[in-house]
Design a protein around this motif. Structure first.
Motif, PDB file in Angstrom:
ATOM      1  N   ILE A 151       0.513  -0.925  -0.545  1.00  0.00           N
ATOM      2  CA  ILE A 151       0.005  -0.308   0.239  1.00  0.00           C
ATOM      3  C   ILE A 151       1.139   1.043  -0.656  1.00  0.00           C
ATOM      4  O   ILE A 151       0.280   2.387  -0.696  1.00  0.00           O
ATOM      5  CB  ILE A 151      -1.039   0.280   1.142  1.00  0.00           C
ATOM      6  CG1 ILE A 151      -2.086  -1.432   1.649  1.00  0.00           C
ATOM      7  CG2 ILE A 151      -1.665   1.291   1.114  1.00  0.00           C
ATOM      8  CD1 ILE A 151      -3.127  -0.920   2.490  1.00  0.00           C
ATOM      9  N   LEU A 152       1.840   1.002   0.380  1.00  0.00           N
ATOM     10  CA  LEU A 152       2.915   2.191   0.868  1.00  0.00           C
ATOM     11  C   LEU A 152       3.405   2.528  -0.713  1.00  0.00           C
ATOM     12  O   LEU A 152       3.395   3.586  -0.908  1.00  0.00           O
ATOM     13  CB  LEU A 152       3.949   1.335   1.790  1.00  0.00           C
ATOM     14  CG  LEU A 152       5.062   2.677   1.515  1.00  0.00           C
ATOM     15  CD1 LEU A 152       4.603   4.349   2.731  1.00  0.00           C
ATOM     16  CD2 LEU A 152       6.062   2.752   3.069  1.00  0.00           C
ATOM     17  N   ASN A 153       4.425   1.335  -0.890  1.00  0.00           N
ATOM     18  CA  ASN A 153       5.099   1.375  -2.845  1.00  0.00           C
ATOM     19  C   ASN A 153       2.948   1.924  -3.576  1.00  0.00           C
ATOM     20  O   ASN A 153       3.457   2.895  -4.020  1.00  0.00           O
ATOM     21  CB  ASN A 153       5.243   1.125  -2.994  1.00  0.00           C
ATOM     22  CG  ASN A 153       6.213  -0.084  -2.364  1.00  0.00           C
ATOM     23  OD1 ASN A 153       7.063   0.482  -1.861  1.00  0.00           O
ATOM     24  ND2 ASN A 153       6.661  -1.261  -2.532  1.00  0.00           N
ATOM     25  N   GLU A 154       2.391   2.586  -3.517  1.00  0.00           N
ATOM     26  CA  GLU A 154       1.496   2.173  -4.150  1.00  0.00           C
ATOM     27  C   GLU A 154       0.885   3.979  -3.934  1.00  0.00           C
ATOM     28  O   GLU A 154       0.908   4.651  -5.050  1.00  0.00           O
ATOM     29  CB  GLU A 154      -0.161   1.084  -4.325  1.00  0.00           C
ATOM     30  CG  GLU A 154       0.211  -0.129  -4.622  1.00  0.00           C
ATOM     31  CD  GLU A 154      -0.994  -1.165  -4.381  1.00  0.00           C
ATOM     32  OE1 GLU A 154      -2.286  -0.644  -3.516  1.00  0.00           O
ATOM     33  OE2 GLU A 154      -1.250  -2.255  -4.572  1.00  0.00           O
ATOM     34  N   ASN A 155       0.827   3.813  -2.878  1.00  0.00           N
ATOM     35  CA  ASN A 155       0.675   5.095  -2.430  1.00  0.00           C
ATOM     36  C   ASN A 155       1.268   6.492  -2.987  1.00  0.00           C
ATOM     37  O   ASN A 155       1.526   7.301  -3.384  1.00  0.00           O
ATOM     38  CB  ASN A 155      -0.062   5.634  -1.123  1.00  0.00           C
ATOM     39  CG  ASN A 155      -1.662   4.692  -1.285  1.00  0.00           C
ATOM     40  OD1 ASN A 155      -1.914   4.342  -1.729  1.00  0.00           O
ATOM     41  ND2 ASN A 155      -1.924   5.384   0.236  1.00  0.00           N
ATOM     42  N   ILE A 156       3.326   6.288  -2.467  1.00  0.00           N
ATOM     43  CA  ILE A 156       3.820   7.110  -3.023  1.00  0.00           C
ATOM     44  C   ILE A 156       4.492   6.244  -4.286  1.00  0.00           C
ATOM     45  O   ILE A 156       5.570   7.893  -4.614  1.00  0.00           O
ATOM     46  CB  ILE A 156       4.847   7.447  -1.773  1.00  0.00           C
ATOM     47  CG1 ILE A 156       5.461   5.872  -1.874  1.00  0.00           C
ATOM     48  CG2 ILE A 156       4.566   7.137  -0.477  1.00  0.00           C
ATOM     49  CD1 ILE A 156       6.753   5.551  -0.519  1.00  0.00           C
ATOM     50  N   GLY A 157       4.438   6.071  -5.250  1.00  0.00           N
ATOM     51  CA  GLY A 157       5.087   5.564  -6.306  1.00  0.00           C
ATOM     52  C   GLY A 157       6.225   4.779  -6.583  1.00  0.00           C
ATOM     53  O   GLY A 157       6.839   5.618  -6.865  1.00  0.00           O
TER      54      GLY A 157
ATOM     55  N   TYR B  83       0.459   7.769   6.438  1.00  0.00           N
ATOM     56  CA  TYR B  83       1.588   8.215   6.321  1.00  0.00           C
ATOM     57  C   TYR B  83       2.114   8.362   5.348  1.00  0.00           C
ATOM     58  O   TYR B  83       2.609   9.705   4.973  1.00  0.00           O
ATOM     59  CB  TYR B  83       2.569   8.517   7.394  1.00  0.00           C
ATOM     60  CG  TYR B  83       1.672   7.812   8.692  1.00  0.00           C
ATOM     61  CD1 TYR B  83       1.898   9.705   9.324  1.00  0.00           C
ATOM     62  CD2 TYR B  83       1.931   7.368   9.028  1.00  0.00           C
ATOM     63  CE1 TYR B  83       1.325  10.284  10.172  1.00  0.00           C
ATOM     64  CE2 TYR B  83       1.689   7.101  11.001  1.00  0.00           C
ATOM     65  CZ  TYR B  83       0.957   8.667  11.737  1.00  0.00           C
ATOM     66  OH  TYR B  83       0.310   8.484  12.331  1.00  0.00           O
ATOM     67  N   SER B  84       1.308   7.763   4.317  1.00  0.00           N
ATOM     68  CA  SER B  84       1.915   7.962   2.354  1.00  0.00           C
ATOM     69  C   SER B  84       1.811   9.565   1.772  1.00  0.00           C
ATOM     70  O   SER B  84       2.292   9.953   1.454  1.00  0.00           O
ATOM     71  CB  SER B  84       0.589   7.059   1.705  1.00  0.00           C
ATOM     72  OG  SER B  84       0.197   7.261   1.583  1.00  0.00           O
ATOM     73  N   SER B  85       0.385   9.648   2.225  1.00  0.00           N
ATOM     74  CA  SER B  85       0.572  11.366   1.837  1.00  0.00           C
ATOM     75  C   SER B  85       1.728  12.490   2.206  1.00  0.00           C
ATOM     76  O   SER B  85       1.812  13.318   1.555  1.00  0.00           O
ATOM     77  CB  SER B  85      -1.372  11.448   1.702  1.00  0.00           C
ATOM     78  OG  SER B  85      -1.298  12.055   3.251  1.00  0.00           O
ATOM     79  N   ILE B  86       1.198  12.338   3.413  1.00  0.00           N
ATOM     80  CA  ILE B  86       2.787  12.882   3.769  1.00  0.00           C
ATOM     81  C   ILE B  86       4.406  13.014   3.628  1.00  0.00           C
ATOM     82  O   ILE B  86       4.640  13.408   3.501  1.00  0.00           O
ATOM     83  CB  ILE B  86       2.619  13.202   5.807  1.00  0.00           C
ATOM     84  CG1 ILE B  86       3.743  13.910   6.292  1.00  0.00           C
ATOM     85  CG2 ILE B  86       3.264  11.979   6.412  1.00  0.00           C
ATOM     86  CD1 ILE B  86       3.280  16.270   5.640  1.00  0.00           C
ATOM     87  N   LEU B  87       4.172  11.687   3.425  1.00  0.00           N
ATOM     88  CA  LEU B  87       5.939  11.543   3.250  1.00  0.00           C
ATOM     89  C   LEU B  87       5.578  11.894   1.197  1.00  0.00           C
ATOM     90  O   LEU B  87       6.891  12.544   0.901  1.00  0.00           O
ATOM     91  CB  LEU B  87       5.514  10.157   2.870  1.00  0.00           C
ATOM     92  CG  LEU B  87       5.680   9.164   4.455  1.00  0.00           C
ATOM     93  CD1 LEU B  87       6.008   7.906   4.063  1.00  0.00           C
ATOM     94  CD2 LEU B  87       6.604   9.606   4.690  1.00  0.00           C
ATOM     95  N   THR B  88       4.785  11.372   0.245  1.00  0.00           N
ATOM     96  CA  THR B  88       4.864  11.811  -0.208  1.00  0.00           C
ATOM     97  C   THR B  88       5.256  13.433  -1.191  1.00  0.00           C
ATOM     98  O   THR B  88       5.560  13.842  -2.183  1.00  0.00           O
ATOM     99  CB  THR B  88       3.541  11.766  -1.488  1.00  0.00           C
ATOM    100  OG1 THR B  88       3.603  10.540  -1.353  1.00  0.00           O
ATOM    101  CG2 THR B  88       3.852  11.592  -3.454  1.00  0.00           C
TER     102      THR B  88
ATOM    103  N   ILE C 203      11.931  10.590  -1.310  1.00  0.00           N
ATOM    104  CA  ILE C 203      10.998   9.881  -1.634  1.00  0.00           C
ATOM    105  C   ILE C 203      10.849   8.509  -1.934  1.00  0.00           C
ATOM    106  O   ILE C 203      10.638   7.155  -0.793  1.00  0.00           O
ATOM    107  CB  ILE C 203       9.246   9.513  -2.882  1.00  0.00           C
ATOM    108  CG1 ILE C 203       8.500   9.315  -1.698  1.00  0.00           C
ATOM    109  CG2 ILE C 203      10.275   9.519  -4.650  1.00  0.00           C
ATOM    110  CD1 ILE C 203       7.589   9.650  -1.034  1.00  0.00           C
ATOM    111  N   VAL C 204      11.687   7.602  -2.376  1.00  0.00           N
ATOM    112  CA  VAL C 204      11.981   5.801  -2.774  1.00  0.00           C
ATOM    113  C   VAL C 204      13.224   6.124  -0.893  1.00  0.00           C
ATOM    114  O   VAL C 204      13.078   5.587  -0.278  1.00  0.00           O
ATOM    115  CB  VAL C 204      13.806   5.632  -3.891  1.00  0.00           C
ATOM    116  CG1 VAL C 204      13.538   4.418  -3.917  1.00  0.00           C
ATOM    117  CG2 VAL C 204      12.368   5.964  -4.657  1.00  0.00           C
ATOM    118  N   ALA C 205      13.850   6.970  -0.901  1.00  0.00           N
ATOM    119  CA  ALA C 205      14.442   7.118   0.179  1.00  0.00           C
ATOM    120  C   ALA C 205      13.813   6.581   2.015  1.00  0.00           C
ATOM    121  O   ALA C 205      13.690   6.211   2.168  1.00  0.00           O
ATOM    122  CB  ALA C 205      15.984   7.676   0.607  1.00  0.00           C
ATOM    123  N   ALA C 206      12.770   8.059   1.474  1.00  0.00           N
ATOM    124  CA  ALA C 206      12.002   7.936   2.425  1.00  0.00           C
ATOM    125  C   ALA C 206      11.355   7.609   2.797  1.00  0.00           C
ATOM    126  O   ALA C 206      10.746   6.836   3.906  1.00  0.00           O
ATOM    127  CB  ALA C 206      10.884   9.151   2.308  1.00  0.00           C
TER     128      ALA C 206
END
Length: 471
Positions: A166-172, A396-401, A408-411
Motif C-alpha cells: 500500500i505504501l508503494n502504491e500511494n507514494i509511487g 502517512y503516505s500522503s505526508i511522505l509524498t 521519496i524512494v529513500a523516505a
C-alpha cells in the motif's frame, strides 16, 4: 510482572493508555499531505469490545494459520517418521550448532526479505525450535533460530512486498527501487544479528527442553529388525516439497520481479486434463486456489501444510480418531500464541478509531524537512502505537509524498526500516509477542538480549543512509 502473562498485560496496558490519551489529544488525519484536526473522539469502556473483535476479524486468516500449524505439529510429533527426523537432525548438527544457526537464519532471512508475508515460513519454526532445544540450547537461542530470520528479513527487506504494498502504491515506488542500498541494509542486519547471536550462544548453553510445546520422545529401535525400522526419507521429502510449494507461492513474482511464469502456469493448469469438458485437476484442487506468487493471504499456506501433514499421518498409520485427537491437542498448545498475535492488533483499531496518534506523529514531523532520524523515529513510534505496517503506510503516505518528494524512494525505505525495528524490539510488536509466547520468554528477558543488536543496527543503518542520501 508474571512471566507467563506479561505479553497479555503489555497489550492490555497499551490499550488502556491509548484509550486514556484519546480523552486529551485531538485526533487528526492527512488529506493530500496536509494535516487536519478532527472532532474530539474519546474512547469509552464499551469501545474496547468492537476494537478487539475487529482485530481478530482482520487477522483471522493469520490466526487460523498459526492454529493449523500447531494442529499439524500435534499430529507430526506423534508420528515415528517425524520423531526419527528430529533425532537424526539433532545428531547431525552436534558440534555444528553455530554453523547450522548461521545457515538457517541466513536462508530464512533471505527468503523473508523477498516474500509477500512475514509469517510465510512459520510452519517450519516448531521443528527448528525443537531441534535447538534438544541440542541443549536455551529458549532465547531456539527462538532466535526459529524467528530470527523473519525479523532480519524484514529489517533488510529487498524485493519483499510484506507491509509495503500500500505504501508503494500511494507514494509511487516499487519493490525493485533502490535495490543496492536495500542489499547493504540486509547485510548489515544479518551480519550484526549473527555476531550477537553467536556470542550469546557461546556464553549460555542450558538444557530447557521442557519448554518445547512440541517436544518429541526419542525413537528407540534397538530391538526392531532393520527392514522394519522407521524411515525418515518419506517425511523429509514430503516436508521439502511442502516447503518449496509454500515458498514459491508466497513470493510476489509479478510485483517484485515482473515474472509471470507461475501465473501463466496456473492459467494452463486450470484448463488442463479435461474429461467431458471438465478440468479435472483444477476441480480437485479447487478453482479458488490462487496461482503461485499470488498468495495474498496465508490461507493457501495453511491448505498445503495440512494436506501434506494428513498424508504423512496416513503413511504413519494413524487412525482417524488419533488424527483428530492430536490435531486438537496441537491447536490447544499453540492457542496462546495465536491469541496474542490477534489481540495485539487491537491497538491498530484503537488508533484507527481514535486517531490521536496521527496528531502526535505530525507534531514530531515538525517542519516536514527531510530528516532520516525524525522519519525513522516517527515510523518506529507509529508502529509501536498502531502495530500494523500496512495501515501506517496508508495513513502517512500522503505526508511522505508531499514532504519528501525529492527523496521519496529513500523516505519509503527509511519509513519501512523504522517499522521493522519496532517489530524486533517494540513492546507491542505482534510478531515478537507471539514468538515470546511460544517459548514462554518474558519481554524483559528478550529486551536484555536484543537491545545491543538493535542499537548497533540502528546506528549503522543511519550512518549508511546518511552517507548515500546527504553526501
Amino acid at each position: 510482572m508474571n512471566r507467563k502473562n506479561d505479553k497479555l498485560i503489555i497489550i492490555c496496558i497499551a490499550i488502556l493508555v491509548c484509550g486514556i490519551l484519546s480523552w486529551f489529544i485531538v485526533p487528526g488525519m492527512y488529506s493530500s499531505g496536509i494535516f487536519e484536526e478532527l472532532e474530539m473522539n474519546r474512547a469509552g469502556l464499551y469501545d474496547i469490545f468492537p476494537v478487539v473483535y475487529s482485530a481478530f476479524d482482520y487477522k483471522l486468516l493469520d490466526v487460523v494459520y498459526i492454529l493449523l500449524v500447531g494442529g499439524c505439529y500435534g499430529i507430526l510429533s506423534q508420528t515415528k517418521g517425524y520423531r526419527k527426523l528430529v533425532d537424526k537432525t539433532v545428531k547431525f548438527i552436534k558440534h555444528k550448532e553455530i554453523l547450522v544457526f548461521i545457515i538457517v537464519t541466513l536462508l530464512m532471512s533471505l527468503y523473508t526479505a523477498m516474500s509477500a508475508h512475514i509469517l510465510a515460513l512459520f510452519f517450519i519454526v516448531p521443528f527448528i525450535i525443537t531441534v535447538f532445544l534438544r541440542a541443549g540450547y536455551n529458549r532465547i537461542t531456539a527462538i532466535s533460530a526459529g524467528f530470527g530470520g523473519m525479523f532480519v528479513g524484514y529489517l533488510g527487506q529487498i524485493y519483499g512486498s510484506y507491509g509495503v504494498t500500500i505504501l508503494n502504491e500511494n507514494i509511487g515506488t516499487l519493490c525493485s527501487d533502490w535495490i543496492g542500498p536495500k542489499v547493504v541494509l540486509f547485510i548489515i542486519a544479518y551480519v550484526l544479528f549473527a555476531i550477537f547471536s553467536v556470542l550469546y550462544m557461546k556464553k549460555r548453553k542450558k538444557d530447557e527442553t521442557k519448554y518445547d510445546i512440541y517436544a518429541t520422545e526419542k525413537l528407540i529401535e534397538k530391538d526392531v529388525k532393520k527392514k522394519n525400522r522407521t524411515k525418515t526419507w518419506p517425511v523429509a521429502v514430503m516436508l521439502i516439497i511442502a516447503t518449496l510449494i509454500i515458498m514459491i507461492g508466497s513470493i510476489s513474482w509479478v510485483d517484485s520481479f515482473n515474472i509471470s511464469f507461475f501465473t501463466d502456469l496456473h492459467t494452463s493448469f486450470q484448463s488442463a486434463f479435461k474429461i467431458a469438458d471438465v478440468p479435472v485437476l483444477s476441480s480437485l484442487v479447487g478453482v479458488q486456489m490462487p496461482a503461485l506468487g499470488e498468495w495474498e493471504t496465508l490461507l493457501p499456506n495453511s491448505f498445503v501444510f495440512m494436506v501434506f501433514t494428513v498424508i504423512l499421518a496416513i503413511m504413519s498409520k494413524l487412525d482417524i480418531s488419533e488424527l483428530f485427537k492430536h490435531f486438537g491437542s496441537g491447536m490447544k498448545k499453540i492457542s496462546k500464541v495465536a491469541f496474542i498475535y490477534g489481540f495485539a492488533h487491537s491497538l491498530l483499531y484503537m488508533n484507527a478509531e481514535f486517531a490521536w496518534s496521527t496528531t502526535l506523529i505530525n507534531t514530531l514531523f515538525g517542519s516536514e524537512s527531510f530528516n532520516i532520524v525524525t522519519l525513522l523515529v516517527g515510523a518506529f513510534l507509529a508502529m509501536v502505537l498502531c502495530v500494523e505496517p500496512s495501515y501506517i503506510g496508508y495513513t502517512y503516505s500522503s505526508i511522505l509524498t508531499v514532504a519528501f518528494a525529492d527523496n521519496i524512494v529513500a523516505a519509503g525505505v527509511v519509513w519501512r526500516l523504522g517499522t521493522a525495528i519496532a517489530l524486533v524490539i517494540g513492546p507491542t510488536s505482534f510478531l515478537l509477542l507471539a514468538a515470546l509466547s511460544y517459548a514462554d520468554i518474558s519481554y524483559k528477558r528478550w529486551f536484555k538480549y536484543i537491545w545491543k543488536f538493535t542499537a548497533a543496527f540502528t546506528v549503522a543503518s543511519l550512518l549508511f543512509l546518511g552517507v548515500i542520501i546527504y553526501m
